[in-house]
Every structure is written in structure tokens, then in C-alpha cells.
Design a protein around this motif. Structure first.
Motif, PDB file in Angstrom:
ATOM      1  N   UNK A  60      14.583  11.233  -3.219  1.00  0.00           N
ATOM      2  CA  UNK A  60      15.917  10.797  -3.622  1.00  0.00           C
ATOM      3  C   UNK A  60      15.966   9.276  -3.708  1.00  0.00           C
ATOM      4  N   UNK A  61      15.413   8.612  -2.703  1.00  0.00           N
ATOM      5  CA  UNK A  61      15.400   7.154  -2.703  1.00  0.00           C
ATOM      6  C   UNK A  61      14.607   6.603  -3.889  1.00  0.00           C
ATOM      7  N   UNK A  62      13.492   7.244  -4.221  1.00  0.00           N
ATOM      8  CA  UNK A  62      12.714   6.788  -5.371  1.00  0.00           C
ATOM      9  C   UNK A  62      13.488   6.965  -6.667  1.00  0.00           C
ATOM     10  N   UNK A  63      14.242   8.037  -6.784  1.00  0.00           N
ATOM     11  CA  UNK A  63      15.081   8.224  -7.964  1.00  0.00           C
ATOM     12  C   UNK A  63      16.108   7.111  -8.100  1.00  0.00           C
ATOM     13  N   UNK A  64      16.709   6.724  -6.987  1.00  0.00           N
ATOM     14  CA  UNK A  64      17.670   5.625  -7.004  1.00  0.00           C
ATOM     15  C   UNK A  64      16.995   4.309  -7.391  1.00  0.00           C
ATOM     16  N   UNK A  65      15.797   4.085  -6.876  1.00  0.00           N
ATOM     17  CA  UNK A  65      15.068   2.846  -7.194  1.00  0.00           C
ATOM     18  C   UNK A  65      14.655   2.804  -8.665  1.00  0.00           C
ATOM     19  N   UNK A  66      14.277   3.952  -9.210  1.00  0.00           N
ATOM     20  CA  UNK A  66      13.923   3.998 -10.633  1.00  0.00           C
ATOM     21  C   UNK A  66      15.140   3.670 -11.482  1.00  0.00           C
ATOM     22  N   UNK A  67      16.292   4.215 -11.115  1.00  0.00           N
ATOM     23  CA  UNK A  67      17.515   3.912 -11.867  1.00  0.00           C
ATOM     24  C   UNK A  67      17.905   2.436 -11.753  1.00  0.00           C
ATOM     25  N   UNK A  68      17.684   1.849 -10.590  1.00  0.00           N
ATOM     26  CA  UNK A  68      18.089   0.470 -10.369  1.00  0.00           C
ATOM     27  C   UNK A  68      17.083  -0.535 -10.934  1.00  0.00           C
ATOM     28  N   UNK A  69      15.778  -0.327 -10.628  1.00  0.00           N
ATOM     29  CA  UNK A  69      14.752  -1.293 -11.021  1.00  0.00           C
ATOM     30  C   UNK A  69      14.043  -0.941 -12.323  1.00  0.00           C
TER      31      UNK A  69
ATOM     32  N   UNK B 221       0.803  -1.223   0.000  1.00  0.00           N
ATOM     33  CA  UNK B 221       0.000   0.000   0.000  1.00  0.00           C
ATOM     34  C   UNK B 221       0.833   1.270   0.000  1.00  0.00           C
ATOM     35  N   UNK B 222       1.975   1.264   0.707  1.00  0.00           N
ATOM     36  CA  UNK B 222       2.815   2.468   0.780  1.00  0.00           C
ATOM     37  C   UNK B 222       4.277   2.103   0.527  1.00  0.00           C
ATOM     38  N   UNK B 223       4.995   3.046  -0.066  1.00  0.00           N
ATOM     39  CA  UNK B 223       6.389   2.792  -0.442  1.00  0.00           C
ATOM     40  C   UNK B 223       7.373   3.111   0.676  1.00  0.00           C
ATOM     41  N   UNK B 224       7.029   4.004   1.577  1.00  0.00           N
ATOM     42  CA  UNK B 224       7.979   4.455   2.605  1.00  0.00           C
ATOM     43  C   UNK B 224       7.345   4.423   3.997  1.00  0.00           C
ATOM     44  N   UNK B 225       7.089   3.241   4.529  1.00  0.00           N
ATOM     45  CA  UNK B 225       6.437   3.181   5.843  1.00  0.00           C
ATOM     46  C   UNK B 225       7.281   3.777   6.972  1.00  0.00           C
ATOM     47  N   UNK B 226       8.591   3.635   6.909  1.00  0.00           N
ATOM     48  CA  UNK B 226       9.444   4.183   7.967  1.00  0.00           C
ATOM     49  C   UNK B 226       9.395   5.703   7.953  1.00  0.00           C
ATOM     50  N   UNK B 227       9.541   6.300   6.783  1.00  0.00           N
ATOM     51  CA  UNK B 227       9.506   7.756   6.688  1.00  0.00           C
ATOM     52  C   UNK B 227       8.128   8.286   7.093  1.00  0.00           C
TER      53      UNK B 227
ATOM     54  N   UNK C 102       0.908   2.192  -5.597  1.00  0.00           N
ATOM     55  CA  UNK C 102       1.016   2.461  -4.166  1.00  0.00           C
ATOM     56  C   UNK C 102       1.136   3.961  -3.903  1.00  0.00           C
ATOM     57  N   UNK C 103       1.017   4.329  -2.651  1.00  0.00           N
ATOM     58  CA  UNK C 103       1.138   5.727  -2.232  1.00  0.00           C
ATOM     59  C   UNK C 103       2.474   5.919  -1.517  1.00  0.00           C
ATOM     60  N   UNK C 104       2.877   7.156  -1.383  1.00  0.00           N
ATOM     61  CA  UNK C 104       4.173   7.427  -0.779  1.00  0.00           C
ATOM     62  C   UNK C 104       4.158   7.173   0.731  1.00  0.00           C
ATOM     63  N   UNK C 105       3.252   7.789   1.460  1.00  0.00           N
ATOM     64  CA  UNK C 105       3.247   7.677   2.915  1.00  0.00           C
ATOM     65  C   UNK C 105       1.930   7.187   3.509  1.00  0.00           C
ATOM     66  N   UNK C 106       0.806   7.602   2.932  1.00  0.00           N
ATOM     67  CA  UNK C 106      -0.503   7.324   3.521  1.00  0.00           C
ATOM     68  C   UNK C 106      -1.318   6.478   2.544  1.00  0.00           C
ATOM     69  N   UNK C 107      -1.687   5.251   2.932  1.00  0.00           N
ATOM     70  CA  UNK C 107      -2.421   4.386   1.999  1.00  0.00           C
ATOM     71  C   UNK C 107      -3.796   4.954   1.659  1.00  0.00           C
ATOM     72  N   UNK C 108      -4.229   4.672   0.461  1.00  0.00           N
ATOM     73  CA  UNK C 108      -5.558   5.034  -0.054  1.00  0.00           C
ATOM     74  C   UNK C 108      -5.760   6.534  -0.190  1.00  0.00           C
TER      75      UNK C 108
END
Length: 82
Positions: A54-63, A12-18, A74-80
Motif C-alpha cells: 500500500x505504501x509503495x502504491x502511494x509513493x508511486x502516485x506521489x513520486x 539497499x531496501x525500501x522498508x527497513x522498519x517493516x 532496491x529490494x523490499x525487505x532483504x538486501x541482495x
């Protein structure tokens, strides 16, 4: 990591820790609202958003395309949240 994780909260979310750190900062502020707390909560929110970008940019370059598809599902921080 070498593979994308789509299980549990990451479905549901990409950055649960943040996201949890943002909620923590605002929760501390709401417990005792004052100008200093608001400033710190805003600063923490800004830095968490920038860090996630920044992390998403790195993930786009890698994956590549699979991560872009994951971002669409998915959403960045808050699902739905639109």
C-alpha cells in the motif's frame, strides 16, 4: 516527506522498519516454536507485506517514475535477495 531518500540502508531496501518487525516476529517464534507463535508470525508477515505494498502504491502516485526506478534498484525487505 517531499523527496526520496537513497542514503544508508535505504540504498539497499525500501522498508527497513517493516523488515525488522518481520524478523522480530520470526525471532520470537523461533525462541519458543509453537502453533500460536507460528500463526502470529505469519500474520505479522502478511500484514507487513500488505502495508508495504500500500505504501509503495502511494509513493508511486506521489513520486512517479523516480520511485519505480528506485524499486528496480532496491529490494523490499532483504538486501541482495533476488
Amino acid at each position: 516527506t517531499t523527496f526520496l531518500v537513497f542514503l544508508f540502508v535505504f540504498r539497499f531496501i525500501r522498508h527497513p522498519l517493516y523488515g525488522s518487525l518481520i524478523f522480530l516476529a520470526w525471532g520470537i517464534y523461533l525462541k519458543n516454536p509453537n502453533a500460536t507463535g507460528a500463526s502470529l508470525a505469519l500474520t505479522a508477515t502478511l500484514f507487513m507485506i500488505l502495508t508495504a505494498r500500500v505504501e509503495e502504491g502511494e509513493c508511486i502516485r506521489y513520486f512517479g517514475a523516480p520511485y519505480r526506478e528506485y524499486m528496480d534498484r532496491s529490494r523490499m525487505f532483504i538486501p541482495f535477495l533476488v
